[in-house]
Design a protein around this motif. Structure first.
Motif, PDB file in Angstrom:
ATOM      1  N   LEU A   1      -2.036  -1.523  12.120  1.00 28.44           N
ATOM      2  CA  LEU A   1      -1.243  -1.064  10.977  1.00 28.44           C
ATOM      3  C   LEU A   1      -1.947   0.029  10.180  1.00 28.44           C
ATOM      4  O   LEU A   1      -1.414   0.496   9.162  1.00 28.44           O
ATOM      5  CB  LEU A   1      -0.903  -2.247  10.064  1.00 28.44           C
ATOM      6  N   GLY A   2      -3.138   0.396  10.593  1.00 29.95           N
ATOM      7  CA  GLY A   2      -3.880   1.438   9.894  1.00 29.95           C
ATOM      8  C   GLY A   2      -4.317   1.035   8.500  1.00 29.95           C
ATOM      9  O   GLY A   2      -4.384   1.863   7.593  1.00 29.95           O
ATOM     10  N   LEU A   3      -4.660  -0.238   8.333  1.00 31.47           N
ATOM     11  CA  LEU A   3      -4.991  -0.766   7.010  1.00 31.47           C
ATOM     12  C   LEU A   3      -6.488  -0.992   6.825  1.00 31.47           C
ATOM     13  O   LEU A   3      -6.904  -1.722   5.919  1.00 31.47           O
ATOM     14  CB  LEU A   3      -4.253  -2.094   6.779  1.00 31.47           C
TER      15      LEU A   3
ATOM     16  N   ARG B   1       1.604   1.403  -3.626  1.00 25.04           N
ATOM     17  CA  ARG B   1       0.402   1.499  -4.468  1.00 25.04           C
ATOM     18  C   ARG B   1      -0.794   1.786  -3.564  1.00 25.04           C
ATOM     19  O   ARG B   1      -1.478   0.857  -3.095  1.00 25.04           O
ATOM     20  CB  ARG B   1       0.184   0.206  -5.267  1.00 25.04           C
ATOM     21  N   PRO B   2      -1.078   3.045  -3.275  1.00 22.94           N
ATOM     22  CA  PRO B   2      -2.100   3.404  -2.292  1.00 22.94           C
ATOM     23  C   PRO B   2      -3.492   2.858  -2.584  1.00 22.94           C
ATOM     24  O   PRO B   2      -4.292   2.708  -1.654  1.00 22.94           O
ATOM     25  CB  PRO B   2      -2.083   4.939  -2.334  1.00 22.94           C
ATOM     26  N   GLY B   3      -3.810   2.557  -3.837  1.00 18.70           N
ATOM     27  CA  GLY B   3      -5.156   2.066  -4.134  1.00 18.70           C
ATOM     28  C   GLY B   3      -5.303   0.562  -4.036  1.00 18.70           C
ATOM     29  O   GLY B   3      -6.401   0.017  -4.252  1.00 18.70           O
ATOM     30  N   ALA B   4      -4.236  -0.149  -3.678  1.00 22.69           N
ATOM     31  CA  ALA B   4      -4.292  -1.611  -3.635  1.00 22.69           C
ATOM     32  C   ALA B   4      -5.208  -2.087  -2.508  1.00 22.69           C
ATOM     33  O   ALA B   4      -5.304  -1.453  -1.449  1.00 22.69           O
ATOM     34  CB  ALA B   4      -2.895  -2.176  -3.451  1.00 22.69           C
ATOM     35  N   ARG B   5      -5.877  -3.211  -2.768  1.00 22.53           N
ATOM     36  CA  ARG B   5      -6.809  -3.773  -1.763  1.00 22.53           C
ATOM     37  C   ARG B   5      -6.512  -5.257  -1.567  1.00 22.53           C
ATOM     38  O   ARG B   5      -6.163  -5.974  -2.506  1.00 22.53           O
ATOM     39  CB  ARG B   5      -8.260  -3.605  -2.222  1.00 22.53           C
ATOM     40  N   LEU B   6      -6.697  -5.714  -0.333  1.00 19.46           N
ATOM     41  CA  LEU B   6      -6.513  -7.117   0.031  1.00 19.46           C
ATOM     42  C   LEU B   6      -7.786  -7.629   0.675  1.00 19.46           C
ATOM     43  O   LEU B   6      -8.302  -7.019   1.613  1.00 19.46           O
ATOM     44  CB  LEU B   6      -5.339  -7.261   1.015  1.00 19.46           C
ATOM     45  N   GLU B   7      -8.304  -8.756   0.150  1.00 27.25           N
ATOM     46  CA  GLU B   7      -9.494  -9.380   0.728  1.00 27.25           C
ATOM     47  C   GLU B   7      -9.113 -10.747   1.289  1.00 27.25           C
ATOM     48  O   GLU B   7      -8.499 -11.566   0.596  1.00 27.25           O
ATOM     49  CB  GLU B   7     -10.590  -9.534  -0.332  1.00 27.25           C
ATOM     50  N   LEU B   8      -9.487 -10.970   2.543  1.00 27.91           N
ATOM     51  CA  LEU B   8      -9.188 -12.211   3.243  1.00 27.91           C
ATOM     52  C   LEU B   8     -10.482 -12.989   3.426  1.00 27.91           C
ATOM     53  O   LEU B   8     -11.371 -12.565   4.177  1.00 27.91           O
ATOM     54  CB  LEU B   8      -8.550 -11.911   4.598  1.00 27.91           C
ATOM     55  N   TRP B   9     -10.601 -14.122   2.733  1.00 32.00           N
ATOM     56  CA  TRP B   9     -11.821 -14.920   2.761  1.00 32.00           C
ATOM     57  C   TRP B   9     -11.590 -16.196   3.569  1.00 32.00           C
ATOM     58  O   TRP B   9     -10.679 -16.954   3.301  1.00 32.00           O
ATOM     59  CB  TRP B   9     -12.246 -15.282   1.340  1.00 32.00           C
ATOM     60  N   GLY B  10     -12.450 -16.409   4.565  1.00 33.14           N
ATOM     61  CA  GLY B  10     -12.357 -17.612   5.378  1.00 33.14           C
ATOM     62  C   GLY B  10     -12.701 -17.314   6.819  1.00 33.14           C
ATOM     63  O   GLY B  10     -12.837 -16.154   7.225  1.00 33.14           O
ATOM     64  N   ALA B  11     -12.843 -18.369   7.597  1.00 31.93           N
ATOM     65  CA  ALA B  11     -13.149 -18.241   9.018  1.00 31.93           C
ATOM     66  C   ALA B  11     -12.169 -19.091   9.805  1.00 31.93           C
ATOM     67  O   ALA B  11     -11.527 -19.991   9.266  1.00 31.93           O
ATOM     68  CB  ALA B  11     -14.582 -18.685   9.298  1.00 31.93           C
ATOM     69  N   GLY B  12     -12.051 -18.798  11.094  1.00 26.70           N
ATOM     70  CA  GLY B  12     -11.157 -19.585  11.916  1.00 26.70           C
ATOM     71  C   GLY B  12     -10.725 -18.842  13.159  1.00 26.70           C
ATOM     72  O   GLY B  12     -11.117 -17.686  13.390  1.00 26.70           O
ATOM     73  N   PRO B  13      -9.889 -19.476  13.963  1.00 24.31           N
ATOM     74  CA  PRO B  13      -9.556 -18.937  15.292  1.00 24.31           C
ATOM     75  C   PRO B  13      -8.686 -17.689  15.276  1.00 24.31           C
ATOM     76  O   PRO B  13      -8.578 -17.016  16.305  1.00 24.31           O
ATOM     77  CB  PRO B  13      -8.815 -20.103  15.958  1.00 24.31           C
ATOM     78  N   SER B  14      -8.059 -17.364  14.152  1.00 29.41           N
ATOM     79  CA  SER B  14      -7.163 -16.207  14.105  1.00 29.41           C
ATOM     80  C   SER B  14      -7.866 -14.907  13.726  1.00 29.41           C
ATOM     81  O   SER B  14      -7.227 -13.849  13.664  1.00 29.41           O
ATOM     82  CB  SER B  14      -6.021 -16.459  13.115  1.00 29.41           C
ATOM     83  N   ARG B  15      -9.157 -14.953  13.484  1.00 32.77           N
ATOM     84  CA  ARG B  15      -9.848 -13.794  12.933  1.00 32.77           C
ATOM     85  C   ARG B  15      -9.706 -12.554  13.833  1.00 32.77           C
ATOM     86  O   ARG B  15      -9.394 -11.455  13.348  1.00 32.77           O
ATOM     87  CB  ARG B  15     -11.326 -14.114  12.708  1.00 32.77           C
ATOM     88  N   GLU B  16      -9.914 -12.702  15.131  1.00 32.27           N
ATOM     89  CA  GLU B  16      -9.868 -11.544  16.035  1.00 32.27           C
ATOM     90  C   GLU B  16      -8.465 -10.937  16.055  1.00 32.27           C
ATOM     91  O   GLU B  16      -8.311  -9.707  15.988  1.00 32.27           O
ATOM     92  CB  GLU B  16     -10.290 -11.960  17.437  1.00 32.27           C
TER      93      GLU B  16
ATOM     94  N   VAL C   1       0.836  -1.209   0.000  1.00 29.94           N
ATOM     95  CA  VAL C   1       0.000   0.000   0.000  1.00 29.94           C
ATOM     96  C   VAL C   1       0.868   1.255   0.000  1.00 29.94           C
ATOM     97  O   VAL C   1       0.502   2.288  -0.593  1.00 29.94           O
ATOM     98  CB  VAL C   1      -0.956  -0.015   1.209  1.00 29.94           C
ATOM     99  N   ALA C   2       2.027   1.183   0.640  1.00 24.35           N
ATOM    100  CA  ALA C   2       2.926   2.332   0.634  1.00 24.35           C
ATOM    101  C   ALA C   2       3.390   2.668  -0.777  1.00 24.35           C
ATOM    102  O   ALA C   2       3.622   3.837  -1.107  1.00 24.35           O
ATOM    103  CB  ALA C   2       4.132   2.050   1.532  1.00 24.35           C
TER     104      ALA C   2
END
Length: 451
Positions: free
Chosen positions: A323-325, A299-314, A296-297
């Protein structure tokens, strides 16, 4: 799809099949059954989890609703079939029982409408216990015992097979999808049954190098693996690592899980980077998030999508906030339409510490999505051997960020990698997977069983 499978009864044995549980294991097991049916070799899906008959019916209906199974009738469960017409134990259970009583030192739980009492063995190797399983009649009276889970499972297999052979007398090809079950059914004494054992995951402990410690659950399985009529490895690299370390006394077949070619799909220039899979420590999604801060630093317009569930979500949500993301990274949750997610993606990213094959990566390639992946055991190196993505050193977040920035910023590179991705996915076509499986079955049936 027509594939020359030998004339046989085909069974797929799994510990359990529950929607949204066990990740790629459940997906690939159901997909194998569907692809076999499409190839003209329909298989019964056998499970041994002791949930209620109602729960099993709901699971099956959900799989049919999602298109993951053709019909509920392709499933059978041991404990669904444990109850006889009179409400007591079914005939096959009564025949398998011997005189005896419960072990007074163990707690028991009643299942299958009270017809079976299972011992509660507190041990990571519980499935090997020969603690008595109690069989009961309609009035709750103990009719006898069966010596452990292995004897119970083998008795049920014998019952299932007897019913099939009464209809048409054919040899049996059983595809075992579970190591624990494999350890137990390797002693099945049916000389006309052949067991093909699949592999779904890595056999190593951290640091997952070829000489790393062996996962304790694999040690016993590797000792009995030469007795299976074939072992189906999802990647050549894992097959080769095992043969180099443990010898070649097994019938080892490289048999990747088949991944269908989607209809349509086109390269997306402005789409997000996508991660798909269980949100758990082994997937190291935190690496993806930290690397994306660097992306992002640049390419400011870049996007990340995280699909899935599990114990690490929180924990991942906290990391995104720290990280201000929040505007660049989104935790999307579970999707039941992974194809649509991939068709919207510009790049697929995987940061797993280990895999068996990497089903989501294979799906991304089939959709023509360029990939960036850690070079781990096992999957990415095999899948990307002929292009389709960029491998970076395992655990190197700087290299991960640099590769993502490069792919996102170079449309010509994305187009080339997308074309290579579709070509690479040809090796995973279900037709190829089924030809490999049919050949393994034919070879096994051509000789006496190795058991």
């Amino acid at each position: 799809m027509s594939v020359p499978f030998p004339d046989a009864w085909y069974l797929i044995l799994s510990s359990r099949l529950i929607p949204d549980l066990d990740g790629g294991y459940t997906i690939s097991t159901l997909a194998r059954a569907q692809q076999m049916a499409d190839a003209g070799a329909p298989a019964l899906l056998l499970t041994v989890d002791p949930a209620s008959e109602h729960a099993h019916a709901e699971h099956r209906a959900e799989f049919v609703r999602r298109g993951a199974a053709a019909a509920s009738e392709v499933f059978r469960n041991l404990f669904d079939e444990a109850v006889g017409p009179d409400g007591g134990a079914a005939g096959w259970l009564r025949e398998a029982a011997r005189p005896g009583e419960a072990d007074p030192s163990l707690d028991y739980r009643s299942v299958a409408a009270g017809t079976v009492d299972l011992p509660n063995v507190v041990d990571p190797h519980w499935h090997l216990s020969t603690a008595p399983v109690v069989v009961r009649g309609a009035a709750g009276t103990a009719l006898g015992v069966i010596d452990g889970f292995g004897a119970l499972y083998r008795a049920w297999l014998t019952h299932v097979v007897a019913g099939l052979r009464a209809e048409i007398d054919r040899p049996i090809v059983l595809i075992c999808e579970s190591r624990q079950l494999g350890e137990l059914i390797v002693d099945w004494d049916d000389p006309d049954a052949r067991i093909l054992h699949t592999v779904h995951t890595i056999h190593l402990e951290p640091p997952f190098t070829a000489d790393a410690p062996i996962n304790s659950l694999w040690e016993r399985w590797l000792a009995v693996a030469p007795r299976f009529d074939a072992v189906l490895w999802p990647t050549a690299r894992q097959r080769d690592d095992v043969r180099a370390r443990f010898g070649d006394d097994r019938v080892d077949v490289v048999a990747p899980h088949g991944i269908p070619k989607p209809d349509g799909g086109a390269l997306v220039d402005e789409g997000p980077v996508v991660v798909m899979g269980r949100v758990a420590p082994g997937k190291r999604v935190d690496h993806a998030i930290r690397a994306f801060a660097r992306v992002v630093a640049e390419r400011p317009g870049a996007r990340l999508e995280l699909w899935g569930a599990g114990p690490s979500r929180e924990a991942l949500a906290e990391l995104i906030a720290d990280l201000g993301l929040g505007d660049a990274v989104a935790l999307r949750g579970v999707t039941h339409d992974p194809g649509a997610v991939l068709d919207s993606a510009a790049v697929y990213l995987t940061t797993s510490a280990f895999e068996g094959q990497g089903l989501a990566l294979g799906e991304a390639l089939a959709h023509g999505v360029p990939a960036v992946a850690y070079d781990i055991r096992y999957g990415p190196r095999d899948l990307l051997a002929d292009g389709g993505g960029i491998l970076v050193p395992d655990g190197d977040e700087d290299a991960l960020a640099a590769a993502l920035t490069r792919v996102l910023g170079d449309a010509a590179l994305r187009r080339r990698l997308g074309t290579e991705a579709r070509a690479a996915a040809e090796a995973l076509r279900p037709e190829r997977a089924m030809h490999t499986l049919a050949a393994a079955a034919a070879e096994a049936l051509s000789r006496p069983t190795r058991r």
